[in-house]
Design a protein around this motif. Structure first.
Motif, PDB file in Angstrom:
ATOM      1  N   LEU A  68       2.810   3.314   8.016  1.00  0.00           N
ATOM      2  CA  LEU A  68       3.412   1.983   8.053  1.00  0.00           C
ATOM      3  C   LEU A  68       2.806   1.063   6.999  1.00  0.00           C
ATOM      4  N   VAL A  69       1.508   1.169   6.780  1.00  0.00           N
ATOM      5  CA  VAL A  69       0.872   0.363   5.732  1.00  0.00           C
ATOM      6  C   VAL A  69       1.448   0.728   4.366  1.00  0.00           C
ATOM      7  N   THR A  70       1.598   2.027   4.115  1.00  0.00           N
ATOM      8  CA  THR A  70       2.192   2.478   2.855  1.00  0.00           C
ATOM      9  C   THR A  70       3.606   1.944   2.699  1.00  0.00           C
ATOM     10  N   VAL A  71       4.411   2.077   3.757  1.00  0.00           N
ATOM     11  CA  VAL A  71       5.799   1.606   3.719  1.00  0.00           C
ATOM     12  C   VAL A  71       5.852   0.095   3.515  1.00  0.00           C
ATOM     13  N   GLY A  72       5.067  -0.636   4.322  1.00  0.00           N
ATOM     14  CA  GLY A  72       5.119  -2.092   4.274  1.00  0.00           C
ATOM     15  C   GLY A  72       4.743  -2.660   2.924  1.00  0.00           C
ATOM     16  N   MET A  73       3.668  -2.159   2.334  1.00  0.00           N
ATOM     17  CA  MET A  73       3.231  -2.684   1.036  1.00  0.00           C
ATOM     18  C   MET A  73       4.190  -2.276  -0.077  1.00  0.00           C
ATOM     19  N   LEU A  74       4.743  -1.069   0.021  1.00  0.00           N
ATOM     20  CA  LEU A  74       5.715  -0.630  -0.987  1.00  0.00           C
ATOM     21  C   LEU A  74       6.952  -1.510  -0.963  1.00  0.00           C
ATOM     22  N   VAL A  75       7.484  -1.765   0.238  1.00  0.00           N
ATOM     23  CA  VAL A  75       8.702  -2.577   0.355  1.00  0.00           C
ATOM     24  C   VAL A  75       8.417  -4.032   0.003  1.00  0.00           C
ATOM     25  N   ALA A  76       7.270  -4.561   0.455  1.00  0.00           N
ATOM     26  CA  ALA A  76       6.949  -5.967   0.213  1.00  0.00           C
ATOM     27  C   ALA A  76       6.810  -6.268  -1.274  1.00  0.00           C
ATOM     28  N   PHE A  77       6.146  -5.372  -2.009  1.00  0.00           N
ATOM     29  CA  PHE A  77       5.907  -5.605  -3.435  1.00  0.00           C
ATOM     30  C   PHE A  77       6.913  -4.880  -4.327  1.00  0.00           C
ATOM     31  N   LYS A  78       7.806  -4.075  -3.704  1.00  0.00           N
ATOM     32  CA  LYS A  78       8.765  -3.270  -4.462  1.00  0.00           C
ATOM     33  C   LYS A  78       8.048  -2.463  -5.544  1.00  0.00           C
ATOM     34  N   ASN A  79       6.952  -1.861  -5.142  1.00  0.00           N
ATOM     35  CA  ASN A  79       6.079  -1.170  -6.088  1.00  0.00           C
ATOM     36  C   ASN A  79       5.485   0.055  -5.407  1.00  0.00           C
ATOM     37  N   ASP A  80       5.852   1.247  -5.886  1.00  0.00           N
ATOM     38  CA  ASP A  80       5.342   2.489  -5.296  1.00  0.00           C
ATOM     39  C   ASP A  80       3.834   2.604  -5.427  1.00  0.00           C
ATOM     40  N   GLY A  81       3.298   2.143  -6.565  1.00  0.00           N
ATOM     41  CA  GLY A  81       1.865   2.237  -6.790  1.00  0.00           C
ATOM     42  C   GLY A  81       1.075   1.420  -5.788  1.00  0.00           C
ATOM     43  N   VAL A  82       1.536   0.209  -5.489  1.00  0.00           N
ATOM     44  CA  VAL A  82       0.854  -0.633  -4.499  1.00  0.00           C
ATOM     45  C   VAL A  82       0.886   0.040  -3.130  1.00  0.00           C
ATOM     46  N   GLY A  83       2.040   0.593  -2.761  1.00  0.00           N
ATOM     47  CA  GLY A  83       2.140   1.280  -1.483  1.00  0.00           C
ATOM     48  C   GLY A  83       1.202   2.473  -1.404  1.00  0.00           C
ATOM     49  N   PHE A  84       1.126   3.247  -2.481  1.00  0.00           N
ATOM     50  CA  PHE A  84       0.260   4.423  -2.511  1.00  0.00           C
ATOM     51  C   PHE A  84      -1.205   4.018  -2.357  1.00  0.00           C
ATOM     52  N   LEU A  85      -1.657   3.016  -3.114  1.00  0.00           N
ATOM     53  CA  LEU A  85      -3.055   2.590  -3.051  1.00  0.00           C
ATOM     54  C   LEU A  85      -3.385   1.976  -1.697  1.00  0.00           C
ATOM     55  N   ALA A  86      -2.452   1.203  -1.128  1.00  0.00           N
ATOM     56  CA  ALA A  86      -2.692   0.611   0.187  1.00  0.00           C
ATOM     57  C   ALA A  86      -2.809   1.694   1.256  1.00  0.00           C
ATOM     58  N   GLY A  87      -1.939   2.690   1.200  1.00  0.00           N
ATOM     59  CA  GLY A  87      -2.003   3.778   2.170  1.00  0.00           C
ATOM     60  C   GLY A  87      -3.295   4.565   2.067  1.00  0.00           C
ATOM     61  N   MET A  88      -3.724   4.852   0.825  1.00  0.00           N
ATOM     62  CA  MET A  88      -4.978   5.579   0.647  1.00  0.00           C
ATOM     63  C   MET A  88      -6.164   4.760   1.147  1.00  0.00           C
ATOM     64  N   ALA A  89      -6.148   3.439   0.897  1.00  0.00           N
ATOM     65  CA  ALA A  89      -7.234   2.582   1.369  1.00  0.00           C
ATOM     66  C   ALA A  89      -7.301   2.589   2.892  1.00  0.00           C
ATOM     67  N   CYS A  90      -6.139   2.530   3.544  1.00  0.00           N
ATOM     68  CA  CYS A  90      -6.093   2.575   5.005  1.00  0.00           C
ATOM     69  C   CYS A  90      -6.611   3.924   5.518  1.00  0.00           C
ATOM     70  N   HIS A  91      -6.204   5.002   4.867  1.00  0.00           N
ATOM     71  CA  HIS A  91      -6.664   6.343   5.257  1.00  0.00           C
ATOM     72  C   HIS A  91      -8.174   6.458   5.111  1.00  0.00           C
ATOM     73  N   TRP A  92      -8.712   5.990   3.990  1.00  0.00           N
ATOM     74  CA  TRP A  92     -10.164   6.070   3.781  1.00  0.00           C
ATOM     75  C   TRP A  92     -10.920   5.204   4.786  1.00  0.00           C
ATOM     76  N   THR A  93     -10.337   4.064   5.166  1.00  0.00           N
ATOM     77  CA  THR A  93     -10.989   3.191   6.151  1.00  0.00           C
ATOM     78  C   THR A  93     -11.170   3.919   7.482  1.00  0.00           C
ATOM     79  N   TYR A  94     -10.143   4.652   7.901  1.00  0.00           N
ATOM     80  CA  TYR A  94     -10.245   5.408   9.145  1.00  0.00           C
ATOM     81  C   TYR A  94     -11.275   6.531   9.052  1.00  0.00           C
ATOM     82  N   MET A  95     -11.631   6.947   7.849  1.00  0.00           N
ATOM     83  CA  MET A  95     -12.604   8.033   7.679  1.00  0.00           C
ATOM     84  C   MET A  95     -14.046   7.536   7.722  1.00  0.00           C
ATOM     85  N   ILE A  96     -14.254   6.203   7.651  1.00  0.00           N
ATOM     86  CA  ILE A  96     -15.612   5.665   7.600  1.00  0.00           C
ATOM     87  C   ILE A  96     -16.437   6.047   8.825  1.00  0.00           C
TER      88      ILE A  96
END
Length: 450
Positions: free
Chosen positions: A391-419
């Motif tokens: 959902l974070v990936t989808v939301g940021m991609l749609v909000a900014f209309k930018n695949d790169g932003v969605g990808f980086l946001a999703g990876m950041a969320c994934h890494w946060t859960y790994m902490i």
């Protein structure tokens, strides 16, 4: 583009297949046009791509793919790039830059062996998030066009809200009867309306005219926009869905045909875009969804896509330039619903995020299960985490209309859960004595005498 060396001979099998089941092979060739045609039409109308170049190069790739791999591998649009290009009305330079960038990265991954590493480090929720976000972007873009451009009787008898309703009803029926080639039928109806509108308005109808190639060189601004807005988000989608996953699906669907390696598929995707995009062709790839669709409609060999490729090349070479005006009159009502259908199909992949099928596929791609789970059953907590990352990936991609932003946001969320897991592993190693904290050197050196 398929490799030119060590060319395997799949011709005998293709000939046997087309002779024994010609209608199935032809039907299978049309299986993936439901996605190809609406994106091709929308990008052509937006002047983002060259129609004849796209038809010629994608047709050539169809033929080479069928000959080299002997499989009904599709040549389909890079959907994440296409979604952003349609939503943002990309110029030819911008969409070309995005395709060339992805081609170059895939080439690097293929020759260095990084494909398996990339498949291992990019989590499934991020990939599916990019797919869902791209699908929603297509739906929102098409919906906005339908709201602003159409009335109940305008702009013409062939293009209004009545036809939107009819097309939506047909789309609903196609969900009940999936073997109906909905996209192809709507496209043929739209072309018929376009011919009629051109003929009654005394505009020039399509006629014989040879393709005149031209090179489109992206500018510095084109590279920046194409790479950051579309290319960056397309890379994980292409790597996992269009290369790694397609290899496993091919081995499952057609075990009697030698399965291509991920390196061969990767080089094919890289070559297609490093060549065609300079001439204004649409960025393309091989996709597991397209392979499944063509198999479902009857394709069993490379003969199916060789036939399709020959037809596309003939149309592009001899009629391509004159078809632009025809597509320009394509009813927005039908095109909008076709794009919505493509968006729904793309967004629908999110449904399988936490199913055993998606879990098992990731295990096959990486040689084992993902690091955040254990066993073959996802806990409720892990399901929620995966859903949140998507959902974070989808939301940021749609909000900014930018695949790169969605990808980086999703990876950041994934890494946060790994902490927490990372901290726990460090603590366990410390307690086991495998990690020692640095201790200062006390009482050593000069200056300690009384």
């Amino acid at each position: 583009m398929p490799l030119p060396f060590s060319f395997p001979n799949h011709t005998p099998r293709a000939l046997r297949t087309i002779r024994s089941r010609p209608l199935s092979e032809i039907s299978g060739a049309l299986g993936d046009l439901g996605t190809f045609l609406p994106l091709l039409t929308a990008l052509t109308i937006n002047s983002s791509i060259s129609l004849p170049a796209t038809l010629i190069f994608s047709g050539l790739y169809n033929i080479l793919t069928g000959l080299y791999f002997g499989l009904p591998l599709p040549v389909q649009p890079m959907k994440a790039i296409a979604a952003v290009a349609i939503a943002k009305h990309f110029s030819p330079g911008q969409i070309g830059a995005a395709g060339i960038f992805v081609g170059a990265v895939i080439l690097l991954f293929s020759v260095t062996g990084l494909l398996s590493w990339f498949a291992r480090v990019i989590p499934t929720p991020v990939v599916k998030g990019i797919q869902v976000g791209a699908g929603l972007s297509l739906i929102m873009s098409a919906g906005g066009t339908l709201r602003s451009a159409l009335g109940w009787t305008s702009p013409s008898w062939a293009d209004n809200n009545v036809w939107v309703i009819a097309a939506v009803v047909g789309l609903s029926l196609s969900a009940i009867y999936p073997r109906i080639p909905y996209g192809l039928m709507v496209f043929i109806l739209g072309i018929f309306f376009s011919f009629t509108l051109l003929a009654t308005s005394k505009h020039n109808l399509p006629s014989f005219g040879l393709w005149h190639p031209s090179i489109s060189i992206p500018t510095g601004a084109d590279w920046r926009t194409g790479i950051l807005d579309a290319g960056l988000g397309q890379i994980p989608l292409t790597t996992l869905n269009s290369i790694v996953a397609v290899v496993y699906l091919a081995s499952d669907l057609l075990p009697e045909v030698s399965t291509p390696s991920t390196k061969a598929i990767g080089l094919s995707v890289a070559g297609m875009n490093l060549v065609g995009c300079w001439f204004g062709a649409m960025p393309v790839c091989h996709g597991s969804g397209g392979l499944a669709a063509q198999f479902r409609f009857g394709a069993r060999s490379g003969a199916s896509i060789i036939i399709l490729g020959a037809f596309k090349m003939a149309v592009g070479l001899f009629f391509g330039n004159t078809l632009v005006g025809l597509l320009g009159r394509f009813p927005k009502s039908l095109l909008g619903v076709m794009v919505i259908a493509a968006g729904l199909e793309l967004a629908g992949v999110g449904e399988s995020l936490n199913t055993e099928r998606a879990w098992d596929l990731q295990g096959r791609l990486t040689g084992g299960l993902e690091e955040e789970g254990s066993g073959t059953v996802l806990t409720e907590e892990k399901r929620k985490q995966r859903w949140t990352v998507m959902l974070v990936t989808v939301g940021m991609l749609v909000a900014f209309k930018n695949d790169g932003v969605g990808f980086l946001a999703g990876m950041a969320c994934h890494w946060t859960y790994m902490i927490p897991g990372f901290v726990e592993r460090v603590r366990e190693k410390y307690e086991e004595g495998r990690i020692r904290l640095p201790v200062g050197r006390v009482g050593r050196g000069r200056g300690t005498s009384a």
